[in-house]
Design a protein around this motif. Structure first.
Motif, PDB file in Angstrom:
ATOM      1  N   LEU A   1      -8.332   5.491  -2.114  1.00 34.21           N
ATOM      2  CA  LEU A   1      -7.615   4.556  -1.080  1.00 34.21           C
ATOM      3  C   LEU A   1      -8.351   3.372  -0.547  1.00 34.21           C
TER       4      LEU A   1
ATOM      5  N   VAL B   1      -7.442  -0.566  -0.758  1.00 34.83           N
ATOM      6  CA  VAL B   1      -7.041  -1.189   0.423  1.00 34.83           C
ATOM      7  C   VAL B   1      -7.738  -2.388   0.601  1.00 34.83           C
TER       8      VAL B   1
ATOM      9  N   GLN C   1      -0.035  -7.785   9.500  1.00 35.67           N
ATOM     10  CA  GLN C   1       0.052  -8.376  10.772  1.00 35.67           C
ATOM     11  C   GLN C   1      -1.384  -8.986  11.093  1.00 35.67           C
ATOM     12  N   PHE C   2      -2.587  -8.286  10.530  1.00 38.70           N
ATOM     13  CA  PHE C   2      -3.849  -8.559  10.885  1.00 38.70           C
ATOM     14  C   PHE C   2      -4.745  -8.071   9.994  1.00 38.70           C
TER      15      PHE C   2
ATOM     16  N   CYS D   1     -10.246  -3.933   9.822  1.00 40.95           N
ATOM     17  CA  CYS D   1      -9.255  -3.555  10.671  1.00 40.95           C
ATOM     18  C   CYS D   1      -8.009  -4.033  10.056  1.00 40.95           C
ATOM     19  N   LEU D   2      -7.023  -3.325   9.638  1.00 40.40           N
ATOM     20  CA  LEU D   2      -5.930  -3.845   9.102  1.00 40.40           C
ATOM     21  C   LEU D   2      -4.405  -3.111   9.470  1.00 40.40           C
ATOM     22  N   LEU D   3      -3.803  -4.186   9.936  1.00 40.08           N
ATOM     23  CA  LEU D   3      -2.676  -3.629  10.711  1.00 40.08           C
ATOM     24  C   LEU D   3      -1.419  -4.157   9.835  1.00 40.08           C
ATOM     25  N   GLY D   4      -0.469  -3.062   9.606  1.00 40.84           N
ATOM     26  CA  GLY D   4       1.079  -3.314   8.941  1.00 40.84           C
ATOM     27  C   GLY D   4       0.957  -3.006   7.615  1.00 40.84           C
ATOM     28  N   LEU D   5       0.047  -2.190   6.929  1.00 42.79           N
ATOM     29  CA  LEU D   5       0.429  -1.886   5.619  1.00 42.79           C
ATOM     30  C   LEU D   5       1.326  -1.011   5.263  1.00 42.79           C
ATOM     31  N   LYS D   6       2.273  -1.266   4.316  1.00 42.52           N
ATOM     32  CA  LYS D   6       3.333  -0.642   4.009  1.00 42.52           C
ATOM     33  C   LYS D   6       2.975   0.593   2.780  1.00 42.52           C
ATOM     34  N   VAL D   7       3.132   1.696   2.741  1.00 45.40           N
ATOM     35  CA  VAL D   7       2.771   2.521   1.832  1.00 45.40           C
ATOM     36  C   VAL D   7       4.030   3.446   1.240  1.00 45.40           C
ATOM     37  N   HIS D   8       4.344   3.807  -0.052  1.00 43.78           N
ATOM     38  CA  HIS D   8       5.055   4.429  -0.852  1.00 43.78           C
ATOM     39  C   HIS D   8       4.444   5.540  -1.758  1.00 43.78           C
TER      40      HIS D   8
END
Lengths: 280, 280
Positions: free
Chosen positions: A185, A189, A234-235, A248-255
Motif C-alpha cells: 500500500l 500511495v 486535499q494536500f 503527508c497525504l490528506l483526503g485519499l479515498k479507498v475502496h
C-alpha cells in the motif's frame, strides 16, 4: 506510451491485470474467464513469457489454457529486442484473439519489448478488440505508468517507489500486484502522490480486474482489489520532503472490492455489484 | 467502558497513544513532549508496566523519564486484580500529573486492571486533567474498543480481528500500533467495518498522537499516522460474508499524517498543520 486510438464504431478489447498466483488447479475462475472472453474453443491466445527467466513458463501456460479448452494457445518467445521485429512473431500477434503476459520481472518486458513493433502492435490490437491480460509482472506492464520496483511494508515515502513507462494499454491507473501479500500500500500511495491523476489499483493474489471496453472494471477471484483514489486529495507534501521521510497525504479515498464488485474508471464510482457468494 | 464525564469548567487531560518502539536514546521527541506536557520538573508520572512480563520494564521507564528530567517517575506494579484496589497504588494515581502504560500485551492490562477501582480512577483522573499516554499495547488499551488480536498482512476479512473492551478514556477511535511495520491495515479496516462510528488510527513505530482536550490530535515522531475514516461508507458486506472471505468496503477515507499535522476527531477534518522539517 499512450493507448492506441479506438476507431469509430469499434470497441477496445478488455484489459485484464491479475495480482499473481492465480488459481491454476482448482476452480481457476480467473483463467477460465479469460479463456471464455477470448472465445473459448475459438480462442487463439498468444502467451508472452518474456518476464520470466524460467525456460518452461510459456509451455506451462500453453498447457493451462489447453486444459481450459482454449481453441489455441501458443507462446511467443520474445528474448531480445530483435525478436520484437520478427515477422512470424508479429503475425502470431495479428491473428490472436487474446494476448497474455506471464509473471516474472516487468523490467524484462519493458526493456525487451518496449518501443519495438511488437509493443506497438499489441496496443493496436487491443484498440481493435483483442483482449490483453497479464499476471503479476504481466499485470504491472499493462498501464502507461508502471511501478518498476519499490519498498514494501512502510508508510509512503518519496523514495519508496520507482516508476517506469509501461506498455501503455491504458493511462487510467497504476497497478500493483501481490498487494496485501507483500504489503504494498505504501508504495502504491507514494506512486499516486507524484500525480493524483491516475487511480491506484492494488490486486491481491488470485484476484483480477476485468476491465471492460467502457473502462468499468469487474473484480474476479478469491481476494480483494484495493482502489486508491487520490483525485480529491486535499494536500500532499511530496514535493517538500526528503527521500526517506514519510509523506503527508490528506483526503485519499479507498475502496476494497471483492468478486462481483465494480469500479468505473471514468466516474471513479465503486459499486458492490452482485457479490459472488463463495461459501458454497 | 465510557469515558468519565468532564466537569463544567474543567478540561480533560491529553490522551497520548504511541505506536511502539519510540526513540529512547536520541532525539526522544515523543517521550520528551510527554514529560513536558505532564509538567517537566514538576511532573509526577505513574508508570504502569502491567502489559509487560519483563521484570525491569517499570524501572527502565523510570530511568528514561528521569533522564528527561521529569520531577518524579515511579512505576506501579499492578500484578493481580487485588492490586487494583490497593490504597497505596490508588494514592499514587491520585497525585500523578501523568500516567503512562508501557508495551507488552494489552490483554494483560485489560484482564488485570479492567473493572477494578484503579481503572475507574484512571478514567476519572483523565477527566480531571491528568494526561494519560501509552506505547504499543499501552496505546491500544486507551480506547473503549480495543483490538485484542488479529491477523496481519491480509485484506480485511471478518475473521481477521478480535475486539475487546479497553480502558475507555475515549470512544472516538480504535488504535492500532506498529502499524506499517506489521502491516495491520487489513485488521484495522475490518474492525471499522463492524461499526463505522469510530475512526481508525494506525500508528507507525516512533509515532504518537497527542490528543488535546478538544479532541484534535497532533502528530509527533518520525513515522506516519494513518487515519481511516469509515464515516461516509457507502457499502459494507461485513454482515453477509464468511469468516475467511474478504470484505467489500466502499467509500473509506484515508489520511496519512506526519509530525505537525492534525486531525479533528469531532469534525473528522485533517490538516497538514505546520509540518516539521526533519532534514536538519
Amino acid at each position: 506510451m499512450c493507448p492506441s486510438r479506438v476507431a469509430e464504431g469499434e470497441e477496445r478489447g478488455w484489459i485484464v491485470p491479475i495480482g499473481g498466483a492465480e488459481d491454476k488447479e482448482m476452480r481457476r475462475r480467473i483463467l477460465k474467464r479469460f479463456v471464455q472472453l477470448c472465445g473459448g474453443r475459438d480462442a487463439d491466445i498468444a502467451i508472452i513469457p518474456t518476464a520470466s527467466k524460467l525456460p518452461d513458463t510459456g509451455q506451462r501456460y500453453e498447457e493451462l489454457f489447453d486444459r481450459l479448452e482454449a481453441g489455441r494457445a501458443r507462446s511467443i518467445g520474445f528474448a531480445s529486442r530483435e525478436d520484437g521485429e520478427r515477422d512470424d512473431y508479429l503475425r502470431q500477434l495479428e491473428t490472436a484473439t487474446g494476448i497474455f503476459f506471464t509473471g516474472g520481472n516487468q523490467l524484462r518486458i519493458s526493456t525487451i519489448i518496449g518501443g519495438t513493433p511488437a509493443a506497438k502492435l499489441i496496443r493496436e490490437r487491443n484498440a481493435r478488440g483483442v483482449h490483453v491480460g497479464g499476471t503479476s509482472a504481466g499485470a504491472s506492464i499493462l498501464s502507461d505508468h508502471m511501478i518498476a520496483f519499490g519498498k514494501e511494508g512502510s508508510s509512503p515515502r518519496a523514495g519508496s517507489v520507482r516508476l517506469a513507462p509501461g506498455l501503455g494499454l491504458t493511462n487510467r491507473f497504476i497497478i500493483d500486484q501481490h498487494f496485501r501479500q507483500r504489503d504494498r500500500l505504501g508504495r502504491l500511495v507514494a506512486a499516486l502522490a507524484f500525480n493524483p491523476f491516475v487511480v491506484g489499483i492494488g490486486l491481491d493474489e488470485d484476484t483480477a480486474a476485468f476491465i471492460r471496453p467502457d473502462n468499468v472494471l469487474e473484480v474476479e477471484g478469491s481476494g480483494a482489489l484495493t482502489v486508491v483514489d487520490a483525485g480529491d486529495l486535499q494536500f500532499s507534501s511530496m514535493a517538500d520532503v526528503g527521500q526517506n521521510q514519510p509523506v503527508c497525504l490528506l483526503g485519499l479515498k479507498v475502496h476494497i472490492l471483492v468478486a462481483g464488485a465494480t469500479f468505473d474508471l471514468n466516474t471513479r464510482c465503486a459499486s458492490p455489484g452482485t457479490l459472488v457468494d463463495d461459501k458454497n
